[in-house]
Scaffold this active site. Structure first.
Site, PDB file in Angstrom:
ATOM      1  N   GLN A 131      16.686  33.481  65.369  1.00  0.00           N
ATOM      2  CA  GLN A 131      17.259  34.436  64.440  1.00  0.00           C
ATOM      3  C   GLN A 131      16.161  35.287  63.808  1.00  0.00           C
ATOM      4  OE1 GLN A 131      20.240  32.587  62.149  1.00  0.00           O
ATOM      5  NE2 GLN A 131      20.512  34.277  60.723  1.00  0.00           N
ATOM      6  N   SER A 187      13.705  27.497  66.880  1.00  0.00           N
ATOM      7  CA  SER A 187      14.924  27.258  66.107  1.00  0.00           C
ATOM      8  C   SER A 187      16.160  27.486  66.976  1.00  0.00           C
ATOM      9  CB  SER A 187      14.923  28.143  64.855  1.00  0.00           C
ATOM     10  OG  SER A 187      15.971  27.808  63.990  1.00  0.00           O
ATOM     11  N   LEU A 188      16.931  28.519  66.707  1.00  0.00           N
ATOM     12  CA  LEU A 188      18.097  28.856  67.530  1.00  0.00           C
ATOM     13  C   LEU A 188      17.746  28.925  69.012  1.00  0.00           C
ATOM     14  CD1 LEU A 188      20.930  30.217  68.119  1.00  0.00           C
ATOM     15  CD2 LEU A 188      19.781  32.386  67.586  1.00  0.00           C
ATOM     16  N   ARG A 222      27.177  26.405  64.651  1.00  0.00           N
ATOM     17  CA  ARG A 222      25.942  26.201  63.887  1.00  0.00           C
ATOM     18  C   ARG A 222      25.782  27.317  62.860  1.00  0.00           C
ATOM     19  NH1 ARG A 222      20.332  27.828  64.555  1.00  0.00           N
ATOM     20  NH2 ARG A 222      18.842  26.158  64.126  1.00  0.00           N
ATOM     21  N   HIS A 229      16.133  25.078  57.730  1.00  0.00           N
ATOM     22  CA  HIS A 229      15.075  24.090  57.953  1.00  0.00           C
ATOM     23  C   HIS A 229      14.583  23.492  56.640  1.00  0.00           C
ATOM     24  CE1 HIS A 229      15.222  25.281  62.103  1.00  0.00           C
ATOM     25  NE2 HIS A 229      15.002  26.527  61.752  1.00  0.00           N
ATOM     26  N   GLN A 262      16.911  19.252  63.452  1.00  0.00           N
ATOM     27  CA  GLN A 262      16.276  20.565  63.420  1.00  0.00           C
ATOM     28  C   GLN A 262      16.760  21.413  62.242  1.00  0.00           C
ATOM     29  OE1 GLN A 262      17.646  24.009  65.111  1.00  0.00           O
ATOM     30  NE2 GLN A 262      16.185  24.043  66.796  1.00  0.00           N
TER      31      GLN A 262
END
Length: 310
Positions: free
Chosen positions: A10, A91-92, A116, A202, A251
């Site tokens: 993102q 991440s994503l 998510r 996070h 995560q």
């Protein structure tokens, strides 16, 4: 030649992403068309035409970046002779890597990232927070700053993304983040940059999302990766379905260990990193981590042609 494919997260989104691929390659068009069908609305139109405010909403951003990256990968696969030694995503982007590794079906991955995004948005509304990038301080110093800011404000702030040497993102309650930025300036940080987000990704503020997401992840069929996927939480490959499920839940509330992930792949012999997806954020980070490796960004037809020579 030892290469790794890496996928952005993102923040890489922009209006118009993927349109060149869609109009040039049938493989990319098929990915976007399937995504529109799975989601029940025109994600492709949102990617190509916006509006930006809607594309930047995390519930839309996450599937948009995921789909654009995989459309690019589908085109690249038949045009690149070399196979990756490792896969990784920021991440994503980790979801893109899992689909690329054969550990997750495209449609299941798309539904996962959409959910998510929804759960993270919901958690952000329940527990408003913020994030900020801090440049020019060591991780140990910033970790100490976060502990002091948390203690002084009674809130939570922690290291969220260890992106490159000298570039670390912190995340948590807004007051605690603001205090951490003040302390960072006192410690002579080169720059402090509040990010335009209303969620504390996070960090423990995402705990409600993580709890709900665990139930979602438990229902999805995963397979053992055909190519090792280096995980954000551990900076090491996930090798079993159980490890994948655990990684995707943790995560949400854990630090993205991107520097260590890249260093791990380099230590295993990777000399070329191919970033697949919109913009070139990871390409820049990898160059700052190790200037000796080659980096290539692929997000459009021009990038596809460059990769033919790898």
């Amino acid at each position: 030649m030892k290469i790794a494919f890496v996928f952005p997260g993102q923040g890489s989104q922009y209006v118009g992403m993927g349109q060149d691929l869609y109009e040039t390659y049938l493989e990319a068009k098929a990915i976007f068309d399937e995504a529109d069908e799975v989601l029940g609305f025109s994600l492709s139109e949102l990617c190509f035409e916006g509006p930006k405010e809607e594309l930047d909403d995390t519930i839309n951003t996450q599937p948009a970046v995921f789909v654009t990256s995989l459309a690019c990968l589908e085109v690249l696969k038949s045009r690149l002779s070399a196979s990756p030694l490792f896969l990784a995503g920021h991440s994503l982007g980790e979801y893109t890597a899992l689909v690329a590794a054969g550990a997750l079906d495209f449609a299941d991955g798309l539904k996962l990232v959409r959910e998510r995004g929804r759960l993270m948005k919901e958690a952000g509304e329940q527990n408003p927070g913020g994030m900020a990038a801090i440049l020019g301080l060591e991780a140990e110093t910033l970790d100490e700053i976060c502990q002091i800011a948390s203690r002084e404000t009674g809130g939570i702030v922690q290291l969220a993304n260890y992106n490159s040497p000298g570039q670390i993102v912190v995340s948590g309650h807004r007051e605690a983040v603001e205090r951490a930025l003040e302390l960072a300036k006192e410690r002579k940080a080169k720059r402090v940059i509040p990010l335009a987000v209303s969620i504390a990704a996070h960090s423990p503020l995402m705990q409600p999302a993580a709890r709900a997401f665990a139930g979602v992840v438990a229902q999805v069929d995963f397979r053992q990766p055909q190519v090792p996927v280096v995980a954000n939480v551990t900076a090491a490959p996930v090798t079993t379905v159980a490890e994948i499920r655990d990684e995707l839940v943790k995560q949400l509330i854990s630090t993205v260990r991107w520097v260590e992930s890249v260093q791990y792949m380099i230590a295993q012999g990777v000399a070329t990193f191919v970033e697949i997806g919109p913009r070139n954020v990871l390409t820049g980070l990898i160059r700052r981590i190790d200037k000796s490796v080659r980096t290539v960004n692929v997000e459009d037809a021009a990038g596809i042609e460059v990769c033919r020579n790898l």
